[in-house]
Design a protein around this motif. Sequence first.
Motif, PDB file in Angstrom:
ATOM      1  N   THR A 142     -20.737 -36.845  62.280  1.00 50.60           N
ATOM      2  CA  THR A 142     -20.400 -37.247  63.644  1.00 50.60           C
ATOM      3  C   THR A 142     -19.014 -37.875  63.751  1.00 50.60           C
ATOM      4  O   THR A 142     -18.283 -37.579  64.698  1.00 50.60           O
ATOM      5  N   ARG A 143     -18.635 -38.715  62.807  1.00 56.99           N
ATOM      6  CA  ARG A 143     -17.303 -39.350  62.892  1.00 56.99           C
ATOM      7  C   ARG A 143     -16.172 -38.330  62.852  1.00 56.99           C
ATOM      8  O   ARG A 143     -15.281 -38.365  63.695  1.00 56.99           O
ATOM      9  N   ARG A 162     -13.573 -37.419  65.908  1.00 60.18           N
ATOM     10  CA  ARG A 162     -12.130 -37.509  65.669  1.00 60.18           C
ATOM     11  C   ARG A 162     -11.406 -36.230  66.072  1.00 60.18           C
ATOM     12  O   ARG A 162     -10.281 -36.279  66.541  1.00 60.18           O
TER      13      ARG A 162
END
Length: 67
Positions: free
Chosen positions: A6-7, A11
């Motif tokens: 998810t990060r 991004r």
Amino acid sequence: MGEGLTRPAVRTGRLETGRPDGKYFLRHDDCCAVCGEAVAAGEAFYPDFGSGETFCEAHGRERWGEE
């Protein structure tokens, strides 16, 4: 998609949420950065979160040295 992606998905602007069939989805509506072939939902693909590019299965395997 697992929570570990998810990060990098956020991004690169590729995270989708709020769908009834799951919690997190990786948007990959563009084409392979090498051959231009469309990557359809449900097909294997390789995201490069560093560059934001997407690769089809064949070029992703080649790029990351998988057989």
